[in-house]
Enzyme design. Structure first.
Site, PDB file in Angstrom:
ATOM      1  N   ASN A   9       0.873  -1.174   0.000  1.00  0.00           N
ATOM      2  CA  ASN A   9       0.000   0.000   0.000  1.00  0.00           C
ATOM      3  C   ASN A   9       0.911   1.226   0.000  1.00  0.00           C
ATOM      4  O   ASN A   9       1.485   1.572   1.024  1.00  0.00           O
ATOM      5  CB  ASN A   9      -0.888  -0.041   1.256  1.00  0.00           C
ATOM      6  CG  ASN A   9      -1.704   1.225   1.437  1.00  0.00           C
ATOM      7  OD1 ASN A   9      -1.772   2.069   0.540  1.00  0.00           O
ATOM      8  ND2 ASN A   9      -2.331   1.354   2.595  1.00  0.00           N
ATOM      9  N   TRP A  10       1.040   1.831  -1.172  1.00  0.00           N
ATOM     10  CA  TRP A  10       1.998   2.940  -1.302  1.00  0.00           C
ATOM     11  C   TRP A  10       1.474   4.222  -0.653  1.00  0.00           C
ATOM     12  O   TRP A  10       2.207   5.188  -0.527  1.00  0.00           O
ATOM     13  CB  TRP A  10       2.324   3.194  -2.767  1.00  0.00           C
ATOM     14  CG  TRP A  10       3.032   2.059  -3.451  1.00  0.00           C
ATOM     15  CD1 TRP A  10       3.371   0.840  -2.909  1.00  0.00           C
ATOM     16  CD2 TRP A  10       3.500   2.023  -4.811  1.00  0.00           C
ATOM     17  NE1 TRP A  10       4.013   0.068  -3.841  1.00  0.00           N
ATOM     18  CE2 TRP A  10       4.101   0.761  -5.024  1.00  0.00           C
ATOM     19  CE3 TRP A  10       3.451   2.927  -5.876  1.00  0.00           C
ATOM     20  CZ2 TRP A  10       4.661   0.398  -6.246  1.00  0.00           C
ATOM     21  CZ3 TRP A  10       4.004   2.567  -7.095  1.00  0.00           C
ATOM     22  CH2 TRP A  10       4.603   1.316  -7.275  1.00  0.00           C
ATOM     23  N   LYS A  11       0.188   4.238  -0.323  1.00  0.00           N
ATOM     24  CA  LYS A  11      -0.443   5.439   0.267  1.00  0.00           C
ATOM     25  C   LYS A  11      -0.186   6.652  -0.644  1.00  0.00           C
ATOM     26  O   LYS A  11      -0.084   6.492  -1.840  1.00  0.00           O
ATOM     27  CB  LYS A  11       0.041   5.638   1.704  1.00  0.00           C
ATOM     28  CG  LYS A  11      -0.155   4.372   2.543  1.00  0.00           C
ATOM     29  CD  LYS A  11      -0.003   4.580   4.009  1.00  0.00           C
ATOM     30  CE  LYS A  11      -0.219   3.262   4.728  1.00  0.00           C
ATOM     31  NZ  LYS A  11      -0.152   3.377   6.174  1.00  0.00           N
ATOM     32  N   HIS A  95      -9.540   1.092   5.033  1.00  0.00           N
ATOM     33  CA  HIS A  95      -8.262   1.324   5.713  1.00  0.00           C
ATOM     34  C   HIS A  95      -8.470   2.312   6.868  1.00  0.00           C
ATOM     35  O   HIS A  95      -9.267   3.237   6.752  1.00  0.00           O
ATOM     36  CB  HIS A  95      -7.232   1.867   4.720  1.00  0.00           C
ATOM     37  CG  HIS A  95      -5.858   1.887   5.286  1.00  0.00           C
ATOM     38  ND1 HIS A  95      -5.431   2.881   6.133  1.00  0.00           N
ATOM     39  CD2 HIS A  95      -4.832   1.012   5.167  1.00  0.00           C
ATOM     40  CE1 HIS A  95      -4.187   2.610   6.505  1.00  0.00           C
ATOM     41  NE2 HIS A  95      -3.800   1.488   5.928  1.00  0.00           N
ATOM     42  N   GLU A  97      -6.838   4.727   7.901  1.00  0.00           N
ATOM     43  CA  GLU A  97      -6.632   6.149   7.573  1.00  0.00           C
ATOM     44  C   GLU A  97      -7.877   6.736   6.918  1.00  0.00           C
ATOM     45  O   GLU A  97      -8.191   7.902   7.102  1.00  0.00           O
ATOM     46  CB  GLU A  97      -5.386   6.292   6.677  1.00  0.00           C
ATOM     47  CG  GLU A  97      -4.111   6.139   7.491  1.00  0.00           C
ATOM     48  CD  GLU A  97      -2.941   5.524   6.748  1.00  0.00           C
ATOM     49  OE1 GLU A  97      -2.919   5.560   5.504  1.00  0.00           O
ATOM     50  OE2 GLU A  97      -2.030   4.999   7.422  1.00  0.00           O
ATOM     51  N   GLU A 167      -5.523  -5.010  10.724  1.00  0.00           N
ATOM     52  CA  GLU A 167      -4.522  -3.967  10.925  1.00  0.00           C
ATOM     53  C   GLU A 167      -4.828  -3.224  12.229  1.00  0.00           C
ATOM     54  O   GLU A 167      -5.637  -2.290  12.227  1.00  0.00           O
ATOM     55  CB  GLU A 167      -4.552  -2.969   9.766  1.00  0.00           C
ATOM     56  CG  GLU A 167      -4.262  -3.584   8.413  1.00  0.00           C
ATOM     57  CD  GLU A 167      -3.676  -2.565   7.444  1.00  0.00           C
ATOM     58  OE1 GLU A 167      -2.560  -2.784   6.995  1.00  0.00           O
ATOM     59  OE2 GLU A 167      -4.320  -1.544   7.181  1.00  0.00           O
ATOM     60  N   GLY A 173       2.122   2.392  10.799  1.00  0.00           N
ATOM     61  CA  GLY A 173       3.047   3.509  10.609  1.00  0.00           C
ATOM     62  C   GLY A 173       3.731   3.955  11.892  1.00  0.00           C
ATOM     63  O   GLY A 173       4.363   5.000  11.944  1.00  0.00           O
ATOM     64  N   SER A 213       3.210  -1.951  10.451  1.00  0.00           N
ATOM     65  CA  SER A 213       4.663  -1.967  10.685  1.00  0.00           C
ATOM     66  C   SER A 213       5.322  -3.308  10.336  1.00  0.00           C
ATOM     67  O   SER A 213       6.239  -3.748  11.027  1.00  0.00           O
ATOM     68  CB  SER A 213       4.977  -1.563  12.121  1.00  0.00           C
ATOM     69  OG  SER A 213       4.543  -0.228  12.357  1.00  0.00           O
ATOM     70  N   GLY A 234       2.717  -1.078   4.327  1.00  0.00           N
ATOM     71  CA  GLY A 234       2.738   0.344   3.988  1.00  0.00           C
ATOM     72  C   GLY A 234       4.156   0.798   3.731  1.00  0.00           C
ATOM     73  O   GLY A 234       4.718   0.559   2.653  1.00  0.00           O
ATOM     74  N   GLY A 235       4.761   1.427   4.729  1.00  0.00           N
ATOM     75  CA  GLY A 235       6.096   2.028   4.593  1.00  0.00           C
ATOM     76  C   GLY A 235       7.117   1.160   3.876  1.00  0.00           C
ATOM     77  O   GLY A 235       7.792   1.628   2.933  1.00  0.00           O
TER      78      GLY A 235
HETATM   79  P1  PGA Z   1       2.677   0.392   7.692  1.00  0.00           P
HETATM   80  O1  PGA Z   1       1.221   0.547   7.051  1.00  0.00           O
HETATM   81  O2  PGA Z   1       3.254  -0.879   7.147  1.00  0.00           O
HETATM   82  O3  PGA Z   1       3.430   1.611   7.230  1.00  0.00           O
HETATM   83  O4  PGA Z   1       2.499   0.353   9.164  1.00  0.00           O
HETATM   84  C1  PGA Z   1       0.381  -0.558   6.892  1.00  0.00           C
HETATM   85  C2  PGA Z   1      -0.913  -0.117   6.269  1.00  0.00           C
HETATM   86  O5  PGA Z   1      -1.358   0.989   6.552  1.00  0.00           O
HETATM   87  O6  PGA Z   1      -1.522  -0.854   5.477  1.00  0.00           O
END
Ligand code: PGA
Length: 252
Positions: A9-11, A95, A97, A167, A173, A213, A234-235
């Site tokens: 997930n590149w966000k 998600h 966010e 999640e 994050g 994470s 994500g990251g």
């Molecule tokens: P993260 O994000 O790996 O940066 O914690 C995961 C996600 O939001 O899907």
């Protein structure tokens, strides 16, 4: 047997040139990997370019969001048909966010799941508790209500096609991942809930992935748990080498 799946997930990251470089590296690194299903979810605007760059590879394209209406006067929104049209296979829905920053509730998420399934796309349905909820001891209650509301009115056949991403909000994050045991416990709980609303066979076969994470360094421990079928990353998905190592760790 469930096939492991790892999705990046590149966000809201990468410019077009960076997205292209990232995909080119992933194509090279993951060329021989067939045991693990792999997907990347770039920002909307790069979907056609990334789709082009992925042609002939075994990496699937996904979107980070969708709107539930078919078409019309919904300024700024993108439909499931459009995502399918530009080559998407997956769509991330619910998600945390989006739930918190964009105020998406279970009802909207339910409509989005139906819209995506209706177009034959695979939803990656995200659920998870906040830190306060975990500390209050109501993690299972929260997970149950997100599953019940999100999947309301969706047939067992369609639930079987859904990927569920657990999640924990406090792990996204933050660098604080759930311990493999904490994650495994919730995954098993989710599988039991799915058995209850569908069937034992669907629950046995549904892919339930962990997000929060996940890094190259902790992937092996998390992904070796029996009810964890992969990761939503994500990251670390922005780093081709790290993402590759996570995919390698998902092999069974
Ligand atoms: P993260 O994000 O790996 O940066 O914690 C995961 C996600 O939001 O899907």
């Amino acid at each position: 047997m469930r096939r492991p799946i790892v999705v990046g997930n590149w966000k809201m990251n990468t410019l077009l040139s960076e997205a292209s470089q990232l995909v080119a590296k992933l194509r090279d690194n993951l060329a021989g990997v067939t045991e693990v299903e792999v997907g990347v979810c770039p920002p909307f605007v790069y979907l056609p370019a990334v789709n082009e760059a992925l042609k002939g590879s075994n990496i699937g394209l996904g979107a980070q969001n969708v709107y539930f209406q078919e078409k019309g006067a919904f300024t700024g929104e993108v439909s499931a048909a459009m995502l399918k049209d530009v080559g998407c296979k997956y769509v991330i829905i619910g998600h945390s966010e989006r739930r918190t920053i964009m105020a998406e509730n279970d009802d909207i998420i339910n409509k989005k799941l139906k819209a995506v399934l209706g177009k034959g796309l695979i939803p990656i349905f995200c659920i998870g508790e906040t830190l306060e909820q975990r500390q209050e001891g109501i993690t299972e209650r929260i997970i149950r209500s997100q599953i019940d509301a999100g999947l309301d009115g969706i047939t067992s056949d369609d639930i079987a096609k859904t990927v569920i991403a657990y999640e924990p909000v406090w792990a996204i994050g933050t660098g604080k991942n759930a311990t493999p045991q904490q994650a495994q416990e919730v995954h098993l709980f989710i599988r039991k809930l799915i058995a209850h609303i569908t069937s034992d066979i669907i629950a046995r076969d549904i892919q339930i992935i962990y997000g929060g994470s996940v890094k190259a360094e902790n992937a092996q421990d998390i992904l070796s748990q029996s009810d964890i079928d992969g990761a939503l990353v994500g990251g670390a998905s922005l780093d081709a080498e790290a993402f590759t190592r996570i995919v390698q760790s998902a092999k069974r």
